[in-house]
Design a protein around this motif. Structure first.
Motif, PDB file in Angstrom:
ATOM      1  N   ILE A 158       6.231  15.703  10.631  1.00 35.97           N
ATOM      2  CA  ILE A 158       6.557  14.883   9.487  1.00 35.97           C
ATOM      3  C   ILE A 158       6.306  15.731   8.105  1.00 35.97           C
ATOM      4  CG2 ILE A 158       5.903  12.876   8.369  1.00 35.97           C
ATOM      5  CD1 ILE A 158       6.938  11.863  10.663  1.00 35.97           C
ATOM      6  N   GLY A 190       3.712   5.302   5.120  1.00 36.21           N
ATOM      7  CA  GLY A 190       4.876   5.851   5.936  1.00 36.21           C
ATOM      8  C   GLY A 190       6.133   4.983   5.634  1.00 36.21           C
ATOM      9  N   LYS A 191       6.219   4.193   4.546  1.00 36.51           N
ATOM     10  CA  LYS A 191       7.478   3.479   4.355  1.00 36.51           C
ATOM     11  C   LYS A 191       8.686   4.290   4.117  1.00 36.51           C
ATOM     12  CE  LYS A 191       6.072   1.594   0.641  1.00 36.51           C
ATOM     13  NZ  LYS A 191       4.422   1.856   0.675  1.00 36.51           N
ATOM     14  N   ASN A 225      11.263   8.888  -2.990  1.00 32.11           N
ATOM     15  CA  ASN A 225      11.016   9.967  -1.966  1.00 32.11           C
ATOM     16  C   ASN A 225      12.093   9.996  -0.616  1.00 32.11           C
ATOM     17  OD1 ASN A 225       7.424   9.063  -2.104  1.00 32.11           O
ATOM     18  ND2 ASN A 225       8.492  10.857  -2.926  1.00 32.11           N
ATOM     19  N   ARG A 249       2.599   8.486  16.000  1.00 33.88           N
ATOM     20  CA  ARG A 249       1.412   9.431  15.891  1.00 33.88           C
ATOM     21  C   ARG A 249       1.575  10.353  14.742  1.00 33.88           C
ATOM     22  NH1 ARG A 249       2.232  11.517  21.616  1.00 33.88           N
ATOM     23  NH2 ARG A 249       4.684  11.272  21.271  1.00 33.88           N
ATOM     24  N   SER A 268       5.679   0.827  -3.508  1.00 38.61           N
ATOM     25  CA  SER A 268       4.235   0.468  -3.178  1.00 38.61           C
ATOM     26  C   SER A 268       3.597  -0.616  -3.967  1.00 38.61           C
ATOM     27  CB  SER A 268       3.521   1.763  -2.875  1.00 38.61           C
ATOM     28  OG  SER A 268       3.946   2.815  -2.155  1.00 38.61           O
ATOM     29  N   GLY A 325       1.620   5.376   0.525  1.00 41.40           N
ATOM     30  CA  GLY A 325       1.420   6.401   1.690  1.00 41.40           C
ATOM     31  C   GLY A 325       1.062   6.068   3.081  1.00 41.40           C
ATOM     32  N   ASN A 376       1.243   7.286  11.430  1.00 41.08           N
ATOM     33  CA  ASN A 376       0.403   8.283  11.118  1.00 41.08           C
ATOM     34  C   ASN A 376      -0.716   8.222  12.094  1.00 41.08           C
ATOM     35  OD1 ASN A 376      -0.725  10.610  10.063  1.00 41.08           O
ATOM     36  ND2 ASN A 376      -0.928   9.774   8.116  1.00 41.08           N
ATOM     37  N   LYS A 407       0.772  -1.108   0.145  1.00 38.51           N
ATOM     38  CA  LYS A 407       0.083   0.014   0.040  1.00 38.51           C
ATOM     39  C   LYS A 407       1.013   1.220   0.024  1.00 38.51           C
ATOM     40  CE  LYS A 407      -3.662   0.590   2.326  1.00 38.51           C
ATOM     41  NZ  LYS A 407      -4.747   0.687   1.311  1.00 38.51           N
TER      42      LYS A 407
HETATM   43  N1  LIG Z   1       3.182  10.217  11.470  1.00 33.22           N
HETATM   44  C1  LIG Z   1       2.700  11.105  10.414  1.00 33.22           C
HETATM   45  N2  LIG Z   1       2.061  12.290  10.762  1.00 33.22           N
HETATM   46  C2  LIG Z   1       1.769  13.040   9.477  1.00 33.22           C
HETATM   47  N3  LIG Z   1       1.819  12.690   8.320  1.00 33.22           N
HETATM   48  C3  LIG Z   1       2.528  11.674   8.126  1.00 33.22           C
HETATM   49  C4  LIG Z   1       2.932  10.710   9.139  1.00 33.22           C
HETATM   50  N4  LIG Z   1       3.769   9.606   8.539  1.00 33.22           N
HETATM   51  C5  LIG Z   1       3.262   9.566   7.198  1.00 33.22           C
HETATM   52  N5  LIG Z   1       2.907  10.965   6.869  1.00 33.22           N
HETATM   53  C6  LIG Z   1       2.298  11.758   5.588  1.00 33.22           C
HETATM   54  O1  LIG Z   1       1.904  10.487   4.676  1.00 33.22           O
HETATM   55  C7  LIG Z   1       2.546  10.812   3.366  1.00 33.22           C
HETATM   56  C8  LIG Z   1       3.079   9.435   2.820  1.00 33.22           C
HETATM   57  O2  LIG Z   1       4.267   8.989   3.563  1.00 33.22           O
HETATM   58  P1  LIG Z   1       5.380   8.229   2.924  1.00 33.22           P
HETATM   59  O3  LIG Z   1       6.353   7.967   3.934  1.00 33.22           O
HETATM   60  O4  LIG Z   1       5.982   8.573   1.836  1.00 33.22           O
HETATM   61  O5  LIG Z   1       4.533   6.636   2.448  1.00 33.22           O
HETATM   62  P2  LIG Z   1       5.071   5.552   1.774  1.00 33.22           P
HETATM   63  O6  LIG Z   1       6.339   5.512   1.400  1.00 33.22           O
HETATM   64  O7  LIG Z   1       4.407   4.360   2.318  1.00 33.22           O
HETATM   65  O8  LIG Z   1       4.336   5.662   0.352  1.00 33.22           O
HETATM   66  C9  LIG Z   1       3.921  11.635   3.629  1.00 33.22           C
HETATM   67  O9  LIG Z   1       3.618  13.056   2.493  1.00 33.22           O
HETATM   68  C10 LIG Z   1       3.729  12.366   4.858  1.00 33.22           C
HETATM   69  O10 LIG Z   1       3.650  13.633   4.963  1.00 33.22           O
END
Ligand SMILES: Nc1ncnc2c1ncn2[C@@H]1O[C@H](COP(=O)(O)OP(=O)(O)O)[C@@H](O)[C@H]1O
Ligand SMILES: [Mg+2]
Length: 268
Positions: free
Chosen positions: A222, A13-14, A42, A217, A130, A11, A188, A9
């Motif tokens: 972030i 937080g990876k 990213n 959290r 993803s 978005g 998140n 998936k």
């Molecule tokens: N703990 C958090 N609090 C607020 N926003 C978050 C948090 N973790 C992730 N995000 C937001 O979610 C978005 C996606 O995170 P990302 O690490 O790029 O996901 P992935 O790598 O899984 O696609 C980012 O733009 C980030 O700003």
């Protein structure tokens, strides 16, 4: 020690986890490498690296047999290094699937082995795309551990089955390193909502030992830190910086514990 940060998936937080956990370990004196496997690059951007067309990236490592040392760049954080990705990775999965010669999912593992990469770093993190594709399969094959960032919502919960299956498949595949699930990490996390709390409880009771006690959290720090291309520990103290500190400690405890169990099992 190589750890894949994986969830098909997007978005969840990876990249956030990869960069901030890697920084947390660097802050404690370890030498850490972040390998960006994703065409969206990213993690590369977050670490402040600007990659030009002529710069060597993970693509050259996977497809041209480039020594990964030649594609590793230092970052603004001392002790933290990055093997970047670029848009060229967009067709990587397709190319890997057309691979007639080698086992498509073993390329990264073979490269790390051939050029003795992982032993030079205390920790190597692989930031996966993803997708349940051949690029992720390469990362899972090269990794000893896997961290699965996920949200405390219904869709993330149901998708976890596919994630665990992909990890098990990589473990059974046998062409790379033996991988184990280090932990599912709730990211998140909106601690005030009942739904998030309920889903967290369900996930941790379904796979208790595989869920990190630390949750990341939701925190404005972030997106702020992503905006300025600096990990949260470089910004004033925030819930996110506190949570990544805790995660760093839990990561060290968990990896030591698992290493000890593995040693006992193998009788060494
Ligand atoms: N703990 C958090 N609090 C607020 N926003 C978050 C948090 N973790 C992730 N995000 C937001 O979610 C978005 C996606 O995170 P990302 O690490 O790029 O996901 P992935 O790598 O899984 O696609 C980012 O733009 C980030 O700003
Ligand atoms: Mg990402």
């Amino acid at each position: 020690m190589v750890t894949a940060v994986f969830n098909h998936k997007g978005g969840v937080g990876k990249s956030t986890t990869t960069v901030n956990l890697a920084t947390g370990l660097t802050n404690r004196g370890y030498k850490v490498l972040v390998v960006d496997m994703d065409a969206q690059h990213n993690a590369t951007d977050y670490l402040g690296l600007k990659v030009s067309r002529s710069d060597m990236t993970i693509y050259d490592v996977l497809f041209d047999g480039l020594d990964p040392h030649k594609a590793i760049y230092s970052t603004a954080i001392e002790g933290l290094f990055c093997l970047p990705a670029s848009e060229r990775m967009i067709n990587a999965s397709l190319r890997l699937n057309q691979d007639q010669i080698a086992i498509p999912s073993a390329r990264l593992f073979s490269s790390f082995k051939k050029f003795a990469l992982s032993s030079e770093y205390d920790y190597v993190f692989l930031d996966c795309p993803s997708d349940l594709d051949a690029v992720s399969a390469n990362a899972l094959n090269a990794a000893e551990y896997c961290i699965v960032p996920c949200f405390a919502d219904r869709f993330s919960k149901s998708g976890l089955v596919n994630v665990v299956t992909a990890i098990e498949k990589a473990a059974e595949n046998g062409c790379g390193t033996e991988i184990s699930l280090l932990g599912i990490l709730l990211c998140n996390f909106r601690s005030m909502t009942k739904t998030a709390k309920r889903n967290l409880e369900e996930i941790s009771s379904a796979i208790p030992e595989a869920t990190f006690q630390t949750v990341i959290r939701q925190s404005a720090a972030i997106p702020d830190s992503i905006e300025i291309c600096k990990p949260v520990s470089c910004l004033p103290k925030s819930p996110a910086s506190e949570d990544f500190e805790k995660l760093t400690t839990e990561f060290l405890v968990r990896t030591n514990k698992i290493a000890q169990i593995t040693k006992l099992a193998s009788g060494k």
